[in-house]
Motif scaffolding. Structure first.
Motif, PDB file in Angstrom:
ATOM      1  N   PHE A 248       0.829  -1.195   0.000  1.00  0.00           N
ATOM      2  CA  PHE A 248       0.000   0.000   0.000  1.00  0.00           C
ATOM      3  C   PHE A 248       0.866   1.250   0.000  1.00  0.00           C
ATOM      4  O   PHE A 248       1.762   1.394   0.837  1.00  0.00           O
ATOM      5  CB  PHE A 248      -0.898   0.030   1.237  1.00  0.00           C
ATOM      6  N   SER A 249       0.562   2.147  -0.917  1.00  0.00           N
ATOM      7  CA  SER A 249       1.164   3.479  -0.848  1.00  0.00           C
ATOM      8  C   SER A 249       0.826   4.097   0.495  1.00  0.00           C
ATOM      9  O   SER A 249      -0.287   3.951   1.003  1.00  0.00           O
ATOM     10  CB  SER A 249       0.613   4.348  -1.973  1.00  0.00           C
TER      11      SER A 249
ATOM     12  N   GLY B 264      -5.325   4.350   0.143  1.00  0.00           N
ATOM     13  CA  GLY B 264      -6.100   3.290  -0.490  1.00  0.00           C
ATOM     14  C   GLY B 264      -5.492   2.721  -1.752  1.00  0.00           C
ATOM     15  O   GLY B 264      -6.021   1.754  -2.304  1.00  0.00           O
ATOM     16  N   LEU B 265      -4.398   3.279  -2.249  1.00  0.00           N
ATOM     17  CA  LEU B 265      -3.772   2.771  -3.476  1.00  0.00           C
ATOM     18  C   LEU B 265      -2.858   1.597  -3.137  1.00  0.00           C
ATOM     19  O   LEU B 265      -1.952   1.727  -2.324  1.00  0.00           O
ATOM     20  CB  LEU B 265      -2.959   3.874  -4.159  1.00  0.00           C
ATOM     21  N   MET B 266      -3.142   0.460  -3.774  1.00  0.00           N
ATOM     22  CA  MET B 266      -2.386  -0.759  -3.513  1.00  0.00           C
ATOM     23  C   MET B 266      -1.717  -1.214  -4.800  1.00  0.00           C
ATOM     24  O   MET B 266      -2.294  -1.082  -5.881  1.00  0.00           O
ATOM     25  CB  MET B 266      -3.342  -1.848  -3.002  1.00  0.00           C
ATOM     26  N   TRP B 267      -0.517  -1.750  -4.682  1.00  0.00           N
ATOM     27  CA  TRP B 267       0.213  -2.286  -5.834  1.00  0.00           C
ATOM     28  C   TRP B 267       0.332  -3.789  -5.704  1.00  0.00           C
ATOM     29  O   TRP B 267       0.604  -4.302  -4.605  1.00  0.00           O
ATOM     30  CB  TRP B 267       1.601  -1.651  -5.927  1.00  0.00           C
ATOM     31  N   ILE B 268       0.136  -4.483  -6.813  1.00  0.00           N
ATOM     32  CA  ILE B 268       0.252  -5.946  -6.853  1.00  0.00           C
ATOM     33  C   ILE B 268       1.325  -6.283  -7.882  1.00  0.00           C
ATOM     34  O   ILE B 268       1.278  -5.781  -9.011  1.00  0.00           O
ATOM     35  CB  ILE B 268      -1.083  -6.603  -7.267  1.00  0.00           C
ATOM     36  N   GLN B 269       2.272  -7.139  -7.514  1.00  0.00           N
ATOM     37  CA  GLN B 269       3.352  -7.539  -8.421  1.00  0.00           C
ATOM     38  C   GLN B 269       3.312  -9.049  -8.610  1.00  0.00           C
ATOM     39  O   GLN B 269       2.927  -9.785  -7.696  1.00  0.00           O
ATOM     40  CB  GLN B 269       4.705  -7.128  -7.824  1.00  0.00           C
ATOM     41  N   THR B 270       3.728  -9.515  -9.783  1.00  0.00           N
ATOM     42  CA  THR B 270       3.624 -10.945 -10.045  1.00  0.00           C
ATOM     43  C   THR B 270       4.988 -11.604 -10.231  1.00  0.00           C
ATOM     44  O   THR B 270       5.943 -11.001 -10.706  1.00  0.00           O
ATOM     45  CB  THR B 270       2.754 -11.246 -11.290  1.00  0.00           C
ATOM     46  N   ASP B 271       5.023 -12.863  -9.819  1.00  0.00           N
ATOM     47  CA  ASP B 271       6.179 -13.756 -10.019  1.00  0.00           C
ATOM     48  C   ASP B 271       5.587 -15.032 -10.595  1.00  0.00           C
ATOM     49  O   ASP B 271       5.241 -15.945  -9.875  1.00  0.00           O
ATOM     50  CB  ASP B 271       6.881 -14.025  -8.694  1.00  0.00           C
ATOM     51  N   ASP B 272       5.450 -15.041 -11.893  1.00  0.00           N
ATOM     52  CA  ASP B 272       4.586 -16.019 -12.528  1.00  0.00           C
ATOM     53  C   ASP B 272       5.340 -16.927 -13.482  1.00  0.00           C
ATOM     54  O   ASP B 272       6.336 -16.538 -14.091  1.00  0.00           O
ATOM     55  CB  ASP B 272       3.491 -15.270 -13.309  1.00  0.00           C
ATOM     56  N   GLY B 273       4.819 -18.149 -13.621  1.00  0.00           N
ATOM     57  CA  GLY B 273       5.297 -19.053 -14.645  1.00  0.00           C
ATOM     58  C   GLY B 273       4.157 -19.695 -15.415  1.00  0.00           C
ATOM     59  O   GLY B 273       4.390 -20.556 -16.260  1.00  0.00           O
TER      60      GLY B 273
END
Ligand code: FEO
Ligand code: CA
Ligand code: CA
Length: 742
Positions: free
Chosen positions: A598-599, A604-613
């Motif tokens: 969350f910033s 209320g601004l949230m960041w989502i990051q991915t580590d995907d395969g």
């Protein structure tokens, strides 16, 4: 092997560490735990107030409306969604600019040579260069002139950053890579380089036209997997911490596999040790001295012998350092007791480690009160004067748990400049809890204490509270905690106190009767999906994000309610409506959420990051901006998991509680990374007008056989041309000077 193995640690068995070692068979339906507060009753309590103008100060100190929204969270996502893609580029929305700040190998001072990036940079020089695999990080404002802390300063700060792991082929010369990395003895200088490329950076960053590293700063420093650290808290000095290095059990060398992070209200940095277990060479269980030692090793490290992920215990010619620099990676029992061999070395890893960015002379302290496991991160609830300090923490492996730490001392703002002394007060003395998520949407935090009858009676045979903290996974098994689909980052919405935890994916979540990896892991309300993603991945290949609301919005509460904020999915997922439950579209579909933050500048601004395969055939890993609403804003959902060929059983329907469906207004893709990377780690300047983001291991799927053929590298980012790819911190700003995300 997990998907994570191939996407994260291509040349190492280390990635196996996120595969389940939880054989407890715990289910959330365990009859030993009553759901004392029904979800229905709590819903009345939390939301039964008349909608409209009612406002209150809740216990977390947040000003909220009755629906939990902030009275001033008028922020709206204003950018055009970035399209999915597989180009070797870092893409952000139109109107934004990215600047490369800090790459693998970049010097921290003016005396270290520029990075050559062909494998010839010396092992020793990495003590003064950026490490590899940039991960969690935090910005701490520094006064505009002088050396004092000014957390509000937006133009000069200290950036603390984790270096989780290495892409080994890019650290060594083509000739060395071509010769192969033996499973036996290894060249000492190669080991030293790999050790030094792990750990943490502290760098001073200064804003000019953009941000840059001040290489003249006396704050700049590296902690590596060899740096001296203090063991602090209840397990310090315990028999299980005794090594030849510290017969007192109060010190160790190195911090390892530093994944996500946290911050403290007193302005220090927390770095969290995640997949440390695989680095150790260990003997077969049968040769361990006691059944108890065997149980602990099996639960944390796995049985069987191994050379460790990178063979650091086996230098050519043996360990001639005289101080066990290499022997410390071998936890086999070869001596008379723990002062004569490093059988306990692995007990000194797996902790939350506190670093004071502003005090270069202070040794980092491993905070044992916060438990030992595969720590993803440790993010605090809002600090409120007179209330405990609270941290939420995920244990990142399949079917592991979500933990919470609550200090015994209440927060005193007079400690705001207390450094590690404040840490001693709040982080060495507290209660460690583990979460059970019940089928009715309620949940319980159970304190892990030697006085709990279930823990005292556990077959493992806990000796004392230090043993409970060192082996808290076993204690959590005993109290019936809920195994989750790989807990990753956790963070707290500053607007309303809701807690979000990413569950990245789980290939060993099965339907009842299906045994994966030798165990059966049934579906439950909080981990409700089992499907075939169309490419042969079974279980929960795309992950989800669970959300908690503490009872009374009190972070120290021992009960909570939960729902699933968001389910990862490919937007056109094979016509199975039970996969894309959150109604993701082209503009916001994603897989394998990992980073979540969350910033603090933009409510209320949230960041989502991915580590995907799983979705990487369509898109590289990404970062999304979210305005996530509130706990309970959706409702009960029946997830019908269709029978798949490998599961001869019938369709299985599980009832869960899903958050409101995503819309372009509430979830939007902001960034797509270059090839082979993971997006992880984010922080901001205090005004929210610049964010720092880490691009970890671009090009990591490059094979060792191609190291001499640059044209065949998976990625050349960020330097381009024929360069080897580098993990990198970038700064992102908006061209009109506005808030990031607007
Ligand atoms: Fe290091 Fe759980 O990611
Ligand atoms: Ca991570
Ligand atoms: Ca796919």
């Amino acid at each position: 092997m997990s998907e994570h193995l191939t996407k994260h640690h291509p040349d190492s068995p280390n990635g196996c560490d996120d595969v389940s070692k939880n054989e407890s068979g715990n289910t959330p339906f365990a009859s030993i735990l009553d759901a004392r507060l029904s979800r229905r009753n709590l819903l009345k309590g939390s939301f039964g107030l008349a909608a409209g103008s009612f406002m209150s100060i809740n216990l977390s100190g947040c000003l909220t409306n009755s629906d939990g929204t902030s009275p001033d969270n008028s922020f709206k996502l204003g950018f055009t969604a970035v399209a999915k893609g597989t180009e070797d580029l870092l893409r952000v929305p139109a109107g934004y600019t990215t600047t490369v700040l800090y790459r693998l190998g970049d010097p921290l001072n003016t005396t270290t040579p520029a990075f050559v990036n062909d494998g010839t940079d010396s092992a020793a020089s990495y003590q003064f260069r950026a490490g590899d695999h940039h991960d969690g990080m935090a910005y701490f404002g520094l006064s505009s002139s002088g050396l004092s802390k000014d957390l509000s300063n937006t133009s000069r700060g200290l950036l603390c950053m984790n270096h989780e792991n290495i892409t080994r082929i890019f650290l060594h010369t083509a000739a060395e890579v071509g010769a192969g990395f033996p499973s036996g003895a290894r060249v000492v200088s190669q080991i030293d380089k790999e050790v030094n490329a792990h750990g943490v950076s502290v760098i001073e960053v200064v804003k000019g036209a953009s941000f840059s590293v001040n290489k003249l700063s006396g704050f700049n420093r590296r902690y590596t997997a060899a740096s001296e650290m203090t063991i602090s808290g209840p397990a310090a000095g315990d028999d299980l911490m005794v090594t030849p290095y510290s017969n007192a059990g109060t010190a160790t060398r190195g911090t390892l596999n530093n994944c996500a992070n946290g911050v403290t209200p007193w302005g220090t940095y927390l770095t969290c040790e995640e997949n440390w277990a695989g680095y150790f060479k260990r003997q077969t269980s049968a040769s361990l001295a006691t059944a108890k030692e065997t149980a602990a090793q099996n639960r944390y490290i796995g049985s069987g012998s191994s050379n460790g992920s990178y063979g650091w215990a086996n230098p050519v010619g043996g360990d001639t350092s005289g101080v066990g620099l290499y022997d410390r990676w071998d936890i086999s029992q070869s001596g008379a007791d723990s002062t004569a061999d490093y059988r306990n070395a692995a007990n000194t890893m797996g902790w939350v480690v506190e670093i004071d960015p502003f005090a270069p002379g202070d040794l980092p302290r491993k905070r044992t009160a916060m438990g030992r496991f595969g720590h993803e991160g440790a993010m605090p609830a809002k600090a409120v004067a007179g209330r405990p300090i609270v941290y939420y923490m995920g244990d990142d492996a399949q079917n592991e748990y979500i933990f919470k730490y609550v200090s015994n001392a209440n927060w005193d703002p007079a400690d705001a400049n207390g450094g590690l002394t404040a840490g001693n007060k709040y982080l060495d003395d507290g209660k460690l809890y583990v979460a059970t998520l019940n089928a009715d949407g309620s949940g319980t935090w159970t304190e892990l204490t030697i006085t709990n009858p279930l823990i005292a009676a556990a077959a493992y045979g806990f000796a004392d509270q230090a043993d409970v903290l060192i082996n808290c996974r076993i204690a959590a098994d005993a109290v019936g905690a809920t195994p989750m689909d790989r807990p990753e980052w956790a963070d707290v919405n500053p607007v309303n106190g809701d807690i979000y935890v990413t569950l990245t994916n789980n290939s060993s979540r099965g339907t009842t009767g299906l045994s994966t990896g030798g165990k059966s892991k049934g579906l439950d309300a909080a981990n409700p999906r089992y499907y075939d993603d169309g490419e042969g991945r079974l279980g929960n290949p795309n992950g989800h994000i669970v959300r908690f609301r503490e009872t009374g919005s009190n972070p120290a509460a021992t009960t909570f309610n939960w729902d699933v904020y968001l389910f990862g999915a490919e937007n056109d997922q094979f016509g199975n409506p039970s996969i894309n439950i959150s109604s993701l579209t082209n503009d916001n579909d994603f897989s394998s959420p990992d980073g979540l933050w969350f910033s603090q500048a933009v409510p209320g601004l949230m960041w989502i990051q991915t580590d995907d395969g799983a979705y990487t055939d369509v898109t590289n890993c990404m970062m999304l901006a979210a305005l996530p609403g509130n706990y309970g804003d959706g409702g009960a959902v029946n997830v019908t998991n269709l029978a798949v060929p490998s599961n001869a059983g019938a369709d299985q329907t599980v009832t869960t509680y899903a958050g409101k469906a995503a819309t372009p207004a509430t979830l939007r893709r902001f960034l797509v990374g270059p090839k082979g990377c993971e997006i992880t780690g984010i922080t901001e300047t205090p005004d929210g007008k610049a964010i720092f983001v880490n691009i970890q291991h671009p090009g990591e799927n490059t094979s060792a056989a191609n190291i001499g053929i640059p044209a065949n590298f998976e990625s050349h980012w960020p330097d381009g041309g024929t360069a080897r790819p580098r993990s990198t911190t970038v700064v992102i700003t908006k061209n009109d000077g506005g808030l990031i995300g607007s």
